[in-house]
Design an enzyme around this catalytic site. Structure first.
Site, short mmCIF file in Angstrom:
data_model
loop_
_atom_site.label_atom_id
_atom_site.label_comp_id
_atom_site.label_asym_id
_atom_site.label_seq_id
_atom_site.Cartn_x
_atom_site.Cartn_y
_atom_site.Cartn_z
N ASP A 1 86.95 41.67 30.99
CA ASP A 1 87.29 42.73 30.03
C ASP A 1 86.07 43.03 29.16
OD1 ASP A 1 88.87 44.52 28.57
OD2 ASP A 1 90.57 43.13 28.51
N HIS B 1 81.88 50.82 27.38
CA HIS B 1 83.01 50.05 26.85
C HIS B 1 83.45 48.93 27.79
CE1 HIS B 1 84.13 52.70 23.36
NE2 HIS B 1 83.33 53.50 24.03
#
Ligand code: ADP
Length: 466
Positions: A370, A162
């Protein structure tokens, strides 16, 4: 080798550090997407029980909730500190987010990480069969498939990362990087968030492990074939969009509107984390106030950032830094009837957040690094199609690779942040609508169910060519 073409779909087994067992709300996101598929296939979710004991325990607790079985693994205090706070959060999280300066390389942490990965592999072996698909989530479990293989246990295994995969030069600085890479290579399918992550991992595997690229997705490493799938995670876009007009959402939005009056809202919503670029964002807003006095009194920047992992020192420092910055900026630019920055160090319910996003003329999403950034997608989902707000998005969020109709900026450049917010505030309605429609179409097409199906479909073609 097991028969991949079975008549009924294989049972799915999910593994993640935290599960959704017992959580009050499962609204939206990963938990729902996994839950549905697990329930349909009579599946199992393996994860940490959330309980910490003074001494190590080998107990695996089996429970059930709404058609899904759970196998919950305990940890001792020392294991939690070494594995979770230590290796996962103080080594892997900073390095994968390009913050080598914050990493604490302690060999005890790695020992705890290996031991917990082995413990989870044992739980997987005990609770699954050869026909199952085992889908492991995130950086807590790089080594799980390796431990399964070492124990002679054959399973079809997938891994989804992720968070970002950094440049090979950065990853190589982890003392145990080769062990981690061997861990990655023990999976059949590895899913990544962005083309950038795929390029980084591909180059690393080639340079360090001699991996040969066979086609778009497959790499041969020794006698193993690894499928690397670009699989950006999505949200439940339609569900989130609906929740933005719910009663709870409207109530939250009305509360904030009363405070705003006629002012335009610029909103930021993040976990308080150094990867999110919050100090740089605050500085960007200060630059905006500095350059454009006509905006004074006419906009309100509200940053919602609940503290997270506050036991790790860097998080406490960040909190202090934000307190100081917002105090300084409000002192410099505020007036009797205007607070330029409202900074709320607490969380809100999903529906409340949806209402606040919808109220905001500008969504400011400026992480320094991110994996994806779901807030960017939620902000778009929540907008009013007739009068949508504008997303200002960091080029370093995974989402930027998909959401090209946002105003894309370099979050380190405070002038660029200021100018993008200015541009967003002045953007004509037809341009706002055109950008929003393109963005909304994208998040509906590649939503959370698409993500799950696209990842799992990789098992149909994984493995060596016939
Ligand atoms: P990360 O996983 O790094 O925290 P994402 O943006 O991908 O970043 O996901 C964050 C999730 O947490 C989103 O679903 C978002 O709605 C939620 N969230 C973030 N900040 C808050 C907050 N202040 N209150 C409630 N939920 C939040």
């Amino acid at each position: 080798m097991t028969d991949l073409k079975q008549s009924s779909p294989p049972r799915l087994v999910a593994v993640s550090n935290r599960t959704a067992y017992g959580s009050q709300t499962r609204a939206g996101g990963l938990a729902v997407a996994l839950w549905d598929t697990l329930a349909e296939s009579g599946g199992l979710w393996i994860g940490w029980s959330g309980k910490i004991f003074d001494v190590p325990r080998r107990r695996v607790q089996l429970v059930e909730e709404d058609g899904v079985s759970f196998a919950l693994v305990d940890m001792s205090k020392a294991e939690y500190e070494g594995f979770y706070l230590g290796y996962a959060n103080s080594v892997l999280w900073p390095v994968m987010h390009n913050r080598l300066d914050l990493a604490v390389f302690d060999s005890d942490y790695f020992a705890a990480y290996e031991s917990i990965n082995r413990r989870f592999a044992e739980a997987v072996e005990a609770q699954t069969s050869e026909t199952d698909i085992v889908w492991v989530q995130d950086y807590h479990f790089f080594l799980l498939a390796r431990h399964l293989k070492d124990g002679g246990c054959r399973r079809r295994t997938g891994f989804f990362l992720h968070i970002p995969f950094p440049a090979p030069e950065v990853f190589r600085s982890i003392p145990n990087h080769m062990t981690l890479a061997e861990g990655i290579c023990a999976y059949d399918v590895v899913g990544l968030q962005s083309p950038h992550d795929c390029a980084n991992l591909g180059r690393y595997l080639h340079e360090e492990m001699g991996a040969e690229k066979m086609d778009d997705e497959r790499y041969r490493i020794g006698d193993h074939v690894l499928t690397m799938r670009l699989c950006p995670i999505g949200i439940d876009a339609e569900g989130f969009s609906l929740s933005a007009t719910s009663e709870v959402a409207e109530k939250a939005s009305n509360r904030l509107s009363r405070f705003l009056g006629k002012r335009n809202l610029v909103i930021g919503v993040d976990r308080m984390d150094y990867s999110k670029g919050l100090p740089q964002r605050f500085e960007g807003m200060a630059t905006l106030f500095d350059k454009y006095p006509d905006l004074h009194g006419n906009i309100s920047f509200t940053q919602i950032a609940p503290p997270s992992r506050s036991v790790v020192e860097e998080y406490a420092q960040l909190r202090q830094q934000l307190d100081e910055l917002s105090g300084r900026i409000n002192g410099d630019y505020g007036d009797l009837d205007w607070i330029p920055i409202r900074y709320l160090a607490r969380g809100y319910d999903r529906e409340e957040l949806a209402g606040l996003y919808r109220l905001a003329r500008v969504g400011l999403v400026t992480p320094l690094q991110d994996g994806m950034n779901l807030v960017a997608k939620e902000y778009i989902a929540a907008q009013d199609p007739d009068d949508p707000g504008v997303l200002v998005l960091s080029q370093f969020a995974g989402a930027a690779q998909q959401m090209t109709d946002a105003l894309i900026i370099n979050p380190h450049d405070r002038n660029a942040v200021a100018e993008a917010v200015r541009e967003a505030l002045q953007m004509p309605l037809d341009e706002r609508q055109r950008r929003w429609r393109a963005l909304y179409r994208g998040i509906c097409e590649q939503d959370i169910n698409w993500w799950r199906d696209h990842f799992l479909a990789a098992f149909d073609t994984s493995g060596p060519a016939d």
